[in-house]
Design a protein around this motif. Structure first.
Motif, PDB file in Angstrom:
ATOM      1  N   THR A  75       0.813  -1.215   0.000  1.00  0.00           N
ATOM      2  CA  THR A  75       0.000   0.000   0.000  1.00  0.00           C
ATOM      3  C   THR A  75       0.846   1.264   0.000  1.00  0.00           C
ATOM      4  N   GLU A  76       2.050   1.202   0.544  1.00  0.00           N
ATOM      5  CA  GLU A  76       2.935   2.376   0.567  1.00  0.00           C
ATOM      6  C   GLU A  76       3.437   2.755  -0.825  1.00  0.00           C
ATOM      7  N   ASN A  77       3.299   1.838  -1.790  1.00  0.00           N
ATOM      8  CA  ASN A  77       3.842   2.075  -3.127  1.00  0.00           C
ATOM      9  C   ASN A  77       2.761   2.151  -4.204  1.00  0.00           C
ATOM     10  N   VAL A  78       1.514   2.268  -3.832  1.00  0.00           N
ATOM     11  CA  VAL A  78       0.460   2.339  -4.841  1.00  0.00           C
ATOM     12  C   VAL A  78      -0.539   3.446  -4.518  1.00  0.00           C
ATOM     13  N   PHE A  79      -1.258   3.861  -5.525  1.00  0.00           N
ATOM     14  CA  PHE A  79      -2.334   4.832  -5.377  1.00  0.00           C
ATOM     15  C   PHE A  79      -3.296   4.633  -6.531  1.00  0.00           C
TER      16      PHE A  79
END
Length: 139
Positions: free
Chosen positions: A34-38
């Protein structure tokens, strides 16, 4: 991963034309976390692709802290060896600024941007980019 993220972290009506986009591209060593996606418009996500240019733009759009976290964690848990999150963010900010787009430090487009005020770049109610008016910004 994409299906799980999409179902757990998105409002289906708000993001119906969105795709899960990696800040640090997965094929460049970015991690599935989740820290690397949006969430990003599907057409724009495919347009920026997995290039350095795309990672810089994505970093500018999510904000400096998220860009730094994504790069740091992708180095630690993935195989990413590229620019730092801060470098990616700064590069993306410079590219967008030349096109009249200002970003907020915490992520998102600043509605006071010249491109937004002139109507060249249109935003949805949530502040995300409306794709049909944005392709020229990613060329």
């Amino acid at each position: 991963f994409r299906k799980r993220y999409r179902s757990a972290f998105t409002d289906k009506t708000l993001h119906k034309n969105s795709d899960v986009s990696h800040i640090i591209a997965s094929n460049k060593g970015g991690i599935n976390a989740t820290e690397n996606v949006f969430m990003f418009d599907k057409r724009l996500n495919r347009d920026v692709r997995d290039s350095q240019h795309g990672m810089a733009l994505n970093s500018a759009l999510v904000g400096k802290q998220r860009a730094c976290d994504a790069a740091r964690l992708s180095r630690k848990h993935g195989s990413y060896e590229g620019k730092t999150g801060s470098q990616n963010y700064s590069q993306g900010v410079r590219v967008l600024k030349k096109k009249g787009v200002m970003v907020r430090k915490g992520g998102g487009i600043d509605r006071r941007s010249a491109a937004v005020r002139s109507g060249d770049l249109m935003l949805n109610k949530d502040g995300s980019i409306r794709a049909n008016a944005a392709f020229k910004f990613w060329s």
